[in-house]
Design a protein around this motif. Structure first.
Motif, mmCIF file in Angstrom:
data_model
loop_
_atom_site.group_PDB
_atom_site.id
_atom_site.type_symbol
_atom_site.label_atom_id
_atom_site.label_comp_id
_atom_site.label_asym_id
_atom_site.label_seq_id
_atom_site.Cartn_x
_atom_site.Cartn_y
_atom_site.Cartn_z
ATOM 1 N N ASN A 25 51.937 49.283 46.597
ATOM 2 C CA ASN A 25 51.216 49.025 45.926
ATOM 3 C C ASN A 25 52.752 48.883 45.714
ATOM 4 O OD1 ASN A 25 49.263 47.836 44.405
ATOM 5 N ND2 ASN A 25 48.384 50.836 44.616
ATOM 6 N N LYS A 26 53.897 50.386 45.788
ATOM 7 C CA LYS A 26 55.512 50.186 45.770
ATOM 8 C C LYS A 26 55.832 48.555 46.467
ATOM 9 C CE LYS A 26 55.493 54.507 46.392
ATOM 10 N NZ LYS A 26 55.763 55.889 47.140
ATOM 11 N N ALA A 27 55.249 48.433 47.749
ATOM 12 C CA ALA A 27 55.937 47.073 47.958
ATOM 13 C C ALA A 27 55.728 45.556 47.073
ATOM 14 C CB ALA A 27 55.096 47.022 49.432
ATOM 15 N N ILE A 28 54.615 46.027 46.944
ATOM 16 C CA ILE A 28 54.512 44.472 45.693
ATOM 17 C C ILE A 28 55.087 44.446 44.769
ATOM 18 C CG2 ILE A 28 52.631 43.713 44.255
ATOM 19 C CD1 ILE A 28 50.654 44.885 45.949
ATOM 20 N N LYS A 29 55.222 45.751 44.042
ATOM 21 C CA LYS A 29 56.371 46.238 42.812
ATOM 22 C C LYS A 29 57.915 45.577 42.940
ATOM 23 C CE LYS A 29 53.726 49.701 40.859
ATOM 24 N NZ LYS A 29 53.530 50.928 40.382
#
Length: 469
Positions: free
Chosen positions: A268-272
């Motif tokens: 999720n952090k990478a997507i953001k």
């Protein structure tokens, strides 16, 4: 939610204009009709909102379960480095775990660039002909892992090809039951090289390398005698449910597989950081270093397995019996009793039942199973009485200790996590004792006893004992 309110207001205004009396006033009947229409529309809107909230709540529960995998591995593996900053901690942890991908023991895959006599056009064509449900474009990263598995590790590949003859059919059957892509079976190659007893430095165990908390979340039993993380059948079922949940969250198999490696939180952090883009190569640079190579490594393993004969790779002979039978056990049973009475090599019994790491099947603690070679089925059924009586005075010592029966000096588990260190859970918004009890497979009464609670009331941020590891 806002669009529903706007739509409802517009419809009501339009209905009011159409039904207005010539002098602009509405009749009592018209007002009653409008009120009824408004009530119906509001009920429909409330139903939509309730559905949305239920879906969000379900998503939060799934994400919480998914995050337990490798985010717990991070915390478990870095207890001695608490003075460093987070980025340094993560970096060191991933460096320590690199050897989990077969081949990284010898090569730094971030810097090495392999060459091969096979032209790129042939590699690209072979990759396309695999017609994989989970695919990646051909590039230097993928090519590097294709060469690694097909040309640089023939001894290890021979071992894995041999083990695959026994384990892959089990994996395929499970993934088929859940309607999942068969290619997911290759994750076990990357995680453990098909070693059911594999254990990482931070406590992940089994072929599918489950951490303790995630194993419990997905219904695997871990106690004084049994660790189902090392059970090939139970653990692949848990892995299948994990993949299913991860795909529901991310809608992309490459990201779901990445989440299995580094946890849903890191994905999720990478997507953001990638501006909300949700394809693997868009978030590639923002993923932890090991995870960047994780999916390409899986493709490399798939390629090497598919074209093994092209590279002269052959499966090593394996001693694990291919055909087995499963028996339900309701008495304590020692592997040596089975081996010595039936003449089955002790290592064969262990290989078929790696979840019983003390060589004891704790049948008296509940329904357990033991798997034996199929050709010993009749003998086991005919000689059960003799098997259970064999050397009981030597192999078992039963006594009462602290109110619990013990076998071979170890307490018989009466509930999950009967011995060991306490596991704690931090209460979150929306939690209740019932919800936490279901999550950790215990009872509300146990939670209250463990935490000296006089009522069912709990507070956000409160740390609760939820069992022992």
């Amino acid at each position: 939610m806002r669009k529903y309110l706007i739509s409802a207001v517009c419809l009501l205004l339009a209905a009011g204009i159409a039904n207005a009396a010539p002098d602009g006033r509405k009749t009592r009947k018209q007002l009653q009709q409008e009120n009824e229409q408004l009530r119906q529309r509001l009920e429909a809107l409330e139903a939509e909102i309730a559905t949305y909230r239920a879906e969000e709540a379900e998503r939060e529960v799934i994400e919480e379960e998914l995050s337990g995998e490798n985010e717990n591995k991070v915390s478990a593996g870095l207890e001695d480095y608490t003075t460093l900053n987070t980025d340094t901690l993560l970096g060191q942890w991933y460096m320590h775990r690199q050897s989990r991908i077969p081949g990284r023991e010898q090569y730094n895959m971030d810097s090495v660039r392999f060459t091969t006599d096979v032209p790129d056009s042939v590699l690209m064509n072979r990759l396309a002909r695999m017609n994989s449900f989970i695919s990646l474009p051909y590039n230097e990263t993928v090519k590097n892992y294709m060469i690694l598995y097909s040309e640089k590790m023939p001894t290890k590949m021979g071992e894995m090809l041999g083990l695959a003859q026994y384990y892959m059919p089990i994996f395929e059957e499970t993934f088929r039951q859940y309607g999942l892509p068969m290619e997911l079976k290759y994750v076990a190659i990357i995680e453990s090289a098909l070693n059911p007893r594999a254990e990482s430095r931070v406590g992940a165990k089994g072929m599918w390398q489950f951490m303790y908390r995630t194993a419990i979340n997905y219904g695997l039993k871990v106690d004084s005698y049994t660790d189902e993380r090392m059970d090939p059948i139970a653990s692949v079922d848990a892995a299948a449910r994990y993949f299913r949940d991860a795909y529901r969250i991310f809608g992309d198999w490459a990201l779901a597989i990445s989440a299995y490696n580094c946890g849903s939180g890191n994905v999720n952090k990478a997507i953001k950081r990638a501006g909300g883009r949700t394809d693997f190569w868009s978030v590639y640079d923002y993923l932890p270093r090991e995870t960047r190579g994780y999916v390409p490594a899986m493709v490399g393993a798939m390629y090497a397995f598919r074209y093994a004969s092209e590279y002269g790779l052959r499966p090593d002979p394996i001693s694990i019996p291919v055909y087995v039978d499963t028996f339900h056990i309701h008495k304590n049973l020692h592997f040596r009793q089975v081996s010595e009475i039936l003449g089955i090599p002790l290592d064969d019994v262990r290989d078929l039942n790696p979840q019983y790491y003390t060589d004891i099947v704790p049948g008296e603690g509940g329904d357990e199973v033991i798997r034996l070679p199929f050709n010993y089925t009749s003998a086991f059924l005919d000689l059960q009485d003799s098997i259970y009586r064999h050397k009981t005075d030597v192999l078992f010592t039963a006594k009462v200790q602290d109110g619990r029966e013990t076998v071979a000096g170890r307490p018989v588990p009466t509930s999950r996590g009967a011995t060991g260190q306490w596991v704690y859970y931090k209460v979150k918004s929306g939690d209740s004792l019932g919800k936490i009890a279901r999550k950790y497979h215990c009872t509300i009464k146990q939670l209250k006893n463990w935490n000296n609670l006089r009522s069912d009331r709990i507070n956000i941020g409160q740390r609760l004992k939820v069992g022992k590891r």
